[in-house]
Write a protein that holds these residues in place. Structure first.
Motif, mmCIF file in Angstrom:
data_model
loop_
_atom_site.group_PDB
_atom_site.id
_atom_site.type_symbol
_atom_site.label_atom_id
_atom_site.label_comp_id
_atom_site.label_asym_id
_atom_site.label_seq_id
_atom_site.Cartn_x
_atom_site.Cartn_y
_atom_site.Cartn_z
ATOM 1 N N VAL A 57 0.915 -1.226 0.011
ATOM 2 C CA VAL A 57 -0.075 -0.085 0.102
ATOM 3 C C VAL A 57 0.747 1.419 -0.124
ATOM 4 O O VAL A 57 0.546 2.393 -0.542
ATOM 5 N N TRP A 108 -4.715 5.193 -3.172
ATOM 6 C CA TRP A 108 -5.750 4.267 -2.984
ATOM 7 C C TRP A 108 -6.725 3.979 -4.061
ATOM 8 O O TRP A 108 -7.101 4.815 -4.840
ATOM 9 N N LYS A 138 -6.447 -2.178 -2.810
ATOM 10 C CA LYS A 138 -7.164 -2.686 -1.665
ATOM 11 C C LYS A 138 -6.820 -4.229 -1.978
ATOM 12 O O LYS A 138 -6.589 -4.993 -0.939
ATOM 13 N N GLY A 173 -9.366 -3.647 4.142
ATOM 14 C CA GLY A 173 -10.134 -2.706 3.229
ATOM 15 C C GLY A 173 -10.857 -1.608 3.759
ATOM 16 O O GLY A 173 -10.517 -0.575 3.478
ATOM 17 N N ASP A 233 -9.932 2.323 3.708
ATOM 18 C CA ASP A 233 -11.121 3.337 3.186
ATOM 19 C C ASP A 233 -11.370 4.325 4.442
ATOM 20 O O ASP A 233 -11.495 5.624 4.065
#
Ligand SMILES: Cc1cc2nc3c(=O)[nH]c(=O)nc-3n(C[C@H](O)[C@H](O)[C@H](O)COP(=O)(O)OP(=O)(O)OC[C@H]3O[C@@H](n4cnc5c(N)ncnc54)[C@H](O)[C@@H]3O)c2cc1C
Lengths: 289, 787
Positions: free
Chosen positions: A233, A238, A243, A276, A280
């Protein structure tokens, strides 16, 4: 379900507690909030010879802020951590996690030191102190040691603390103003130990993860840093693909233990889902800030 | 009498014990501590099945505080013989004789093997750790599905196989109906083992006085007279010398209608030592020795015509009992009840139901709240939902077409059970209104578009309450009364003592009996004292089980109060020179029926009737007391009916279920105390939801119970429970004048069905379906193909 016979000493000072610990060795056991210890005694799962009560040692509890480090005394009760303005302002991850620690009655007695000393793999505080890069301070008659959280948690209920050492303090660097943190956990009933969970600290700019720390609990034998998922990541903007990459990487980072709450496979699935959701939420929080 | 204005019947009053309990002034068995009380602890089998080779108690005997160490063989010498948990009403049933403590062989993990009695429980536990028992492990039978296979060992060789009982009900022609059906739904359902988890565990304090040869037992029980009979017979003490007192009881849920070997052992110790002996099960012991229930697997098939009419149902039930059939109520009621009630709301005429109950090396099973109903209702109602979906008919509409008509009673169900005074149609239409069914369907569809997966569940149900004498217990040979009784007395002060055979475990039975007595007699509630739970005081009765207290005990109380009322009016008539039927009783006074002016107080009647009897003519011998008993005549049960609705949200990524709303419309006949009836329904629902979502006694393949703590056996908690809206349709039962049916189990009986239907409604668009309870997150994820 009555405890076997044991000796009980209420330590009047830190020094006395250390001496008692030294004197009794493996046979002595610290009594903090008693919320984990007393059930194991009553179920005769452990039979220590002497309980060393540290509840009356004044300088073992309290929360202070000095030079961007929050110092939490080991005897500080969960309820005090939950109500602390210092924690709310500077360690929002811990404040968010506290909601999930047991129920009010248990929080009124249970301590953060007890939780970190016990190192239950499904407990919230160990994951938080690891995610925040805290230092655990232990003392024995021989002196004082500082143990980085990264080195402290070693396995199932196993830590780097020696049996003659008292955990006295947890020092946690404050969360940086441009960091965001997210704490998520799944438990079937509120206040239960987690089935799966993670503590996440991230630096995000323009939806891009500049820095990230992901610590998982409830599935492994100890709070576990997911280096693979973090690497998947960091540096990325994003996206759905990101994800998925994080979730894929988690397969190598984690090796969940099957227990009554579910299979290894299910726990891995849940940790992926939580990853995830946490990322988020991190993006959302960074954008809201 | 009961429908007068301001009647206590139909009115919410807080229960008698509430204030006391909240103030911490409850008095439970463990609160009673006579001088010189000793405490019992048990050495229990650590194995699911093992031969006992030797027992060495010498070290334990030497421990401080220890007064007695007793083995199973020593205890058996004090008993009249082993228990055999069969009843003649269950044709062909067999069970191995069971001693209160294991002698040569332990058959489940937790079975008592040696008792240690000491000055404190801690000392008894210390000494118990020093008892050395040498075991030889034997193969265990854990899986009910293979328990009857040739290759599976037989737990009790004398029985020949592991079969406890089998039964078949056949009505009409199922095969023909299936062959002619447009839609046939077939499925298999599995249900985990549960246990009751009462807040107050099993507890007993036994005292024996060698001088009077009286045995007094305080115990947390629902059925004092049954306990009296069983303990007296097992220990060879004349029944009339045994007094059973059930003080405050902290929850029971069926657990406390049973008898347990450790309790017999503690009582035997009290007799042997002539000192009070107390045994209070701790939580670990509760999980490993309290009766378990619900372990069943049901294969089921429903035939339906394309216009959505159910034509037949057939089920095959494999029921997992424990190592012995529980004495004296047996371990086969659950299966029997599943056969009785599955598909019970509907009018189909073809039904075949079979069951085999098998022995396993697990804790013995027996009656637990809503015996069999959660299983039967889940099976029937899940098939109904699946059939509705297959016919493309809304599930509410499907039920509307199939439930028995409200004007069709009395009638006999496909299972052969008499049904009367029921109201499926009225309940269904009330539910539609209460849950705003159509609007809820619209909301569900709207939220689906946003990725929120909600489900609506419906489950119609019937519930057998207040069993009659023709059916099972007494008729089957057990010392369990299906009648109940009340003795009511007018005291000199005008106060009323009302002694009832039914008992209170926190649901407010005593308050309800007081309301019936006060309303019938015409006295203020404050002047009525209800006495229950003491075999020395109350007339003989069955106690509280099977939702019978209000239906049976309430009618006895009503009848007794009517008789006393008539006597009071007769005496008043003599004293006032008035015709008794021109008089009435209001608020503790005999009044003129017309203008309700007071003529004489009940205190005055009491004074004259007890002290100044000379004021009465010679032909009047006042008794100022009356005893009545009530029982059903031919009926097996008073069946009640109702319908539940549920609204849930399923997180399809985590498998977590959120309970949003829950509705219960039920018909318990006359409602005596609306709040207590509502709370019975709500608490019952929560218990059912616990079973549907969380609870299971998990055994490993060696027969070890894996989750014998409250940290691992998850009970429902308030935080996760939905609001539960309750409404009552009141179709009085015709079998009594009071008209009340049972209400205590109706929530439990259908809550698992309705929540499973709601969950399946939520996940149906994803092709998911769950048929196993508890519905853990993993079960849901598997149903969705996510793990
Ligand atoms: C019903 C229930 C639910 C719970 N749910 C959760 C939950 O969801 N999440 C969670 O994290 N916890 C939960 N707990 C545990 C609770 O948070 C405990 O309080 C905590 O884990 C231990 O803290 P304590 O102060 O009670 O420690 P104690 O029980 O007193 O001690 C625990 C162990 O740590 C050792 N110890 C304690 N303090 C020190 C010290 N300063 N130095 C060295 N050794 C020490 C003791 O010797 C003992 O071995 C729950 C407990 C209960 C009873």
């Amino acid at each position: 379900m009555k405890a076997p016979k044991f000796e009980y000493v209420r330590a009047g000072s830190r020094q006395q507690a250390l001496e008692l610990l030294d004197q009794h060795g493996e046979d002595g056991r610290i009594l903090a909030g008693g919320q984990s210890l007393m059930p194991t005694l009553n179920m005769r799962l452990s039979q220590p010879g002497t309980l060393i009560d540290i509840n009356k040692i004044a300088d073992l509890s309290g929360i202070t802020l000095e030079n961007n480090v929050v110092r939490i005394g080991a005897m500080t009760r969960h309820v005090e951590v939950a109500n602390s303005p210092i924690i709310a302002e500077h360690l929002p991850l811990i404040a968010e996690a506290m909601e999930h620690v047991a129920h009010h009655a248990v929080r009124n007695r249970g301590t953060i030191g007890g939780s970190v000393a016990l190192a239950d793999p499904a407990a919230e505080m160990p994951a938080c102190v690891l995610a925040l890069g805290a230092t655990l301070i232990v003392e024995s008659v021989k002196g004082r040691r500082e143990i980085a959280a990264d080195d402290y948690f070693q396995g199932l209920y196993e830590t780097a603390r020696e049996s003659n050492e008292l955990l006295v303090e947890i020092s946690v660097p404050i969360e940086k103003p441009d960091d965001v943190s997210v704490f998520l956990e799944l438990a079937q009933r509120h206040g239960d130990f987690a089935m799966a969970g993670l503590a996440c600290v991230a630096r995000i700019s323009n939806r891009t993860f500049e820095d990230l720390r992901l610590v998982y609990f409830g599935s492994e034998d100890k709070p576990t840093i997911a280096t693979g998922a973090m690497a998947a990541v960091v540096g990325q903007t994003w996206s759905a693909a990101c994800k998925e990459a994080a979730a894929d990487a988690l397969t190598n980072d984690l090796d969940p233990m099957t227990n009554l709450q579910g299979s290894s496979e299910m726990k891995l699935h849940l940790q992926k889902v939580l990853t995830g959701r946490a990322l988020d939420a991190a993006i959302e929080r960074a954008e809201a800030a | 009498m009961l429908d007068k204005p301001n009647s206590y019947v139909g009115r919410t009053l807080s229960r008698d014990a509430a204030k006391r309990a909240v103030a911490g002034r409850g008095r439970y068995t463990d609160d009673i501590a006579p001088a010189r009380t000793l405490h019992a602890a048990f050495v229990r089998s650590p194995y699911g099945h093992a031969k006992i080779l030797s027992i060495d108690v010498e070290a334990a005997k030497q421990q401080p505080g220890v007064t007695l160490v007793m083995t199973g063989a020593e205890l058996a010498e004090m008993c009249t013989g082993p228990w055999v948990g069969t009843l003649v009403c269950f044709d062909g049933m067999k069970s191995e004789p069971q001693h209160p403590m294991a002698i040569d062989r332990a058959c489940w993990q937790g079975e008592p093997v040696v008792m240690v009695v000491a000055s404190t429980r801690a000392e008894a536990e210390d000494a118990a750790e020093l008892v050395i028992v040498e075991y030889e492990e034997l193969p265990v039978v854990i899986d009910k599905e293979t328990a009857l296979d040739k290759s599976t060992p037989v737990i009790h060789p004398d029985l020949g196989d592991n079969l406890a009982f089998e039964k078949m009900i056949e009505t009409g022609d199922v095969e023909k109906a299936v062959a002619e059906a447009d839609v046939v739904i077939e499925d298999t359902f599995t249900f985990g083992r549960h246990t009751a988890v009462s807040l107050e565990p099993r507890a007993l304090l036994a005292e024996y006085d060698p001088g009077t040869e009286r045995l007094t037992i305080h115990t947390s029980s629902q059925c004092p007279h049954m306990i009296q009979a069983v303990f007296a017979r097992t220990l060879g003490v004349p029944e009339h010398n045994v007094r059973i007192v059930a003080p405050d009881v902290g929850g029971s849920f069926g657990l406390k209608i049973h008898t347990f070997g450790d309790e017999i052992a503690a009582t035997a110790a009290a007799i042997k030592l002539a000192r009070p002996v107390k045994f209070v099960a701790d939580r670990l012991e509760s999980f490993a020795t309290d009766i378990h229930a619900r372990e069943n697997c049901v294969k089921a098939r429903m035939a339906v015509s394309k216009d959505g009419i159910i034509t037949s149902l057939d089920i095959d039930v494999r029921s997992g009992a424990g190592a012995y059939s529980q004495y004296p109520r047996t371990s086969v009621f659950e299966a029997n009840q599943i056969l009785n009630i599955t598909g019970g709301p509907y009018g189909h005429e073809n039904y075949r139901a079979t069951t085999q109950v098998v022995y396993l090396n697990k804790v013995p099973t027996s009656q637990y709240r809503a015996v069999g109903h959660p299983i039967g209702n889940t099976v029937g109602e899940s098939l109904v939902d699946q059939a509705a979906a297959a016919c493309n008919i809304d599930p509410m509409e499907f039920r509307r077409r199939n439930v028995m008509r409200d004007d069709s009673y009395p009638r006999v169900s496909a299972a052969g059970i008499e049904m009367r005074d029921m109201s499926h149609q009225q309940c269904l239409e009330t539910l539609v209104e209460r849950m705003s069914y159509d609007a809820l369907r619209e909301e569900q569809a709207e939220l689906r578009k946003q990725g929120i997966q909600r489900g609506i569940g419906i489950a119609a149900f019937i519930k057998g309450t207040a069993p009659g004498p023709a059916g099972y217990y007494g008729a089957g040979g057990a010392p369990i009364s299906s009648q109940d009784s009340c003795t009511i007395k007018l005291e000199p002060s005008g106060g009323v003592i009302c002694m009832v055979g039914v008992t209170d475990q926190g649901q407010g039975v005593d308050t309800v009996m007081g309301q019936i007595a006060a309303a019938t007699l015409g006295v203020p509630m404050e002047s009525v004292r209800v006495i229950e739970g003491d075999t020395d005081a109350v007339p003989y009765g069955g106690g509280t089980y099977a939702s019978r207290a209000t239906a049976i005990g309430g009618e006895a109380t009503y009848q007794a109060a009517m008789t006393l009322r008539a006597e009071i009016l007769e005496i008043a008539g003599v004293l006032l020179q008035a015709e008794p039927d021109t008089l009435d009783i209001l608020d503790g006074h005999v009044v003129d029926k017309g203008d309700t002016s007071s003529r004489i107080s009940l205190a005055e009647i009491g004074r004259i009737g007890h002290f100044q009897v000379a004021e009465l003519p010679n032909h009047i011998q006042p008794t100022l007391s009356a005893t009545h008993r009530f029982r059903l005549r031919d009926a097996l049960y008073i069946f009640t009916n109702g319908i539940q609705g549920a609204y849930v949200e399923v997180d399809t990524d985590t498998g977590f279920i959120k309970l949003l709303n829950h509705w219960v419309i039920e018909d318990c006949g006359r409602v005596i105390n609306p709040q207590l009836a509502d709370e019975q329904v709500r608490g019952g629902c929560v218990q059912g939801l616990g079973g549907a979502l969380y609870e299971e006694c998990v055994y490993d393949t060696a027969g070890q119970l894996q989750n014998a703590t409250l940290a691992d056996y998850l009970t429902p908690m308030a935080g996760e429970m939905p609001d539960i809206e309750v409404a009552h349709i009141q179709t009085h039962t015709g079998v009594s004048e009071l008209g009340a049916k049972g209400v205590g189990e109706s929530g439990t009986g259908a809550a698992p069905a309705v929540v499973m239907n709601a969950v399946n409604d939520a996940i149906r668009p994803f092709g998911g379906k769950v048929t196993a309870q508890p519905m853990s997150p993993e079960t849901i994820l598997k149903a969705l193909g996510k793990v």
